[in-house]
Design an enzyme around this catalytic site. Sequence first.
Site, short mmCIF file in Angstrom:
data_model
loop_
_atom_site.label_atom_id
_atom_site.label_comp_id
_atom_site.label_asym_id
_atom_site.label_seq_id
_atom_site.Cartn_x
_atom_site.Cartn_y
_atom_site.Cartn_z
N GLU A 40 -2.42 4.88 8.09
CA GLU A 40 -3.13 3.87 7.32
C GLU A 40 -3.41 2.64 8.20
OE1 GLU A 40 -2.59 1.61 2.98
OE2 GLU A 40 -0.81 2.28 4.07
N LYS A 114 -8.76 4.14 -1.03
CA LYS A 114 -7.45 4.13 -1.68
C LYS A 114 -7.58 3.67 -3.13
CE LYS A 114 -2.78 2.23 -0.86
NZ LYS A 114 -2.02 1.34 0.04
N CYS A 155 -1.01 6.32 1.30
CA CYS A 155 0.21 5.52 1.10
C CYS A 155 0.68 5.46 -0.35
CB CYS A 155 0.00 4.13 1.69
SG CYS A 155 1.54 3.24 2.08
#
Length: 276
Positions: A40, A114, A155
Site C-alpha cells: 500500500e 480502497k 489493508c
Amino acid sequence: MKTALLQITSSDDPAENLEMVRSMTSDAADMGAQFILTPEVTNCVSTSATRQVEVLQHEADDITLAGLRSEAAKLGVWLLIGSLAIKTQDKDGRFANRSFLIDPQGQIVARYDKIHMFDVQVSEAETFRESKNYRPGRKAVVAATEFGKVGLTICYDIRFAHLYAALTQEGARILTVPSAFSPVTGAAHWESLLRARAIENGCWVLAPAQTGEHPKTRGKTRHTHGHSMVVSPWGEVLIDAGTDPGIHIFNLDDSSVTEARRRVPSLSHCRPFDGP
C-alpha cells in the site's frame, strides 16, 4: 508461477521511492518472479497533508505509475502496484488510495480504490482518520489474468469478510491485500485476519506490507508493522517476512486452490436465509 512480495519502507519522496521499487522489481525478475507485488502507498508514506498536496499527482501524471508500468513492460512481468496515493478531481481535495494491476506489456488491467477507511483510535498516542484525506471507493474489482482471477483489496479491507466473499463468488482464486498496517493492530490481528480470509474462501492471500520507521520531511513519524505474508488456500502461512525490507519469492500454484476447495467445499454450501 514464481511470485515475489516486496517489503519496503517508503518515505514521503515519490521519486526516491520509485527508484527503490524499480531496483527491487528488477532484482525480483532476475530471481525468476513473473508476478511481483508492492505494498500500500508505494509512492508516498506521509502523515502531513501539506506534504501530500506538494508531491502527489493525478493518475495521468503520476511518476510512480508511469515508471513501474515501463518497468513491467521492460521485464515482461505482471505487477501489482499495491496502491498509490493519487490526487482526484473531488471538490473537497481528498485523494484516492488506488491499486493497479499491470500486465507484462505495461498496460493497466485493473484499478481498485480502497473501499474501507481506517478511522480508528488504536491507542492514546495513535489515532488515524484516513477518510479526512482519502475518499472511499465504491466498486469491488476482480481481474482476469493468465494465472487465475485476482480479487483486489487494500489493508483495512481485510476486516470486512463480506467483501472477500463477494470477490470469491465472482471467481477470484487469489486475493491481494497490500498494506501499511499499524504495529499495534498488526501484532494483534494481522496474521489471524489473513488466515481467516484464505480459509473462508479457499484462496491464496498475498499481502505485501510496508515496514519500519518511514523517513519524512515533515509531519509525525509513521511506523508500520511489516510481516508481509503469503497464506495458502488451506490457511498455512508460507511466508512471514519479518520486519526487514526485502524480496520474498514463492511458487503460486493454482492447484492448491482446487485441492483446498475439494477438501472443504464450503463455497458450494452457502445458503440463503431469513433474518435475523
